[in-house]
Motif scaffolding. Sequence first.
Motif, short mmCIF file in Angstrom:
data_model
loop_
_atom_site.label_atom_id
_atom_site.label_comp_id
_atom_site.label_asym_id
_atom_site.label_seq_id
_atom_site.Cartn_x
_atom_site.Cartn_y
_atom_site.Cartn_z
N GLU A 1 22.47 56.30 6.28
CA GLU A 1 23.71 56.59 6.99
C GLU A 1 23.56 57.86 7.84
N LYS B 1 30.68 49.72 17.51
CA LYS B 1 31.18 49.95 16.15
C LYS B 1 32.70 49.83 16.12
N THR C 1 31.54 50.79 10.18
CA THR C 1 31.29 52.21 9.93
C THR C 1 29.79 52.49 10.01
N ASN C 2 29.45 53.77 10.05
CA ASN C 2 28.03 54.14 10.03
C ASN C 2 27.37 53.61 8.77
#
Length: 116
Positions: free
Chosen positions: A55, A37, A43-44
């Motif tokens: 998420e 990442k 991002t998540n």
Amino acid sequence: MTERRIGFEERIAAKASADLESLSLQEKIAVSLGRLKSQRGTTNKDLADKLGVSEAYISQVTRAMRDLKVSTLDKMTREWDVPIEELVTVTKDDLDRIAASHSRRRKKKSAATVTP
């Protein structure tokens, strides 16, 4: 008296100081996800959207609080075009990155608790 909950980075740092092999598969995937990442600037939320999951689920996986489904692991390898081995391999560099991040958070937290 309340028991302090040990965070992901602290658990990894403690285990890794003994031996890389002491990490569970769940923890290795979490560490690898953090690395990938970071490398990709993802991002998540971005990752969750691309994989069709929530998420919250990705957040739990990246903190080694939840297992990664095999189908999601497969989607991830395809999305990022990486072999599955890259998602389960942890190196000393990964652990150094986690230790540095943990140290920064501890310093920031202790600075925030100091009152003039």
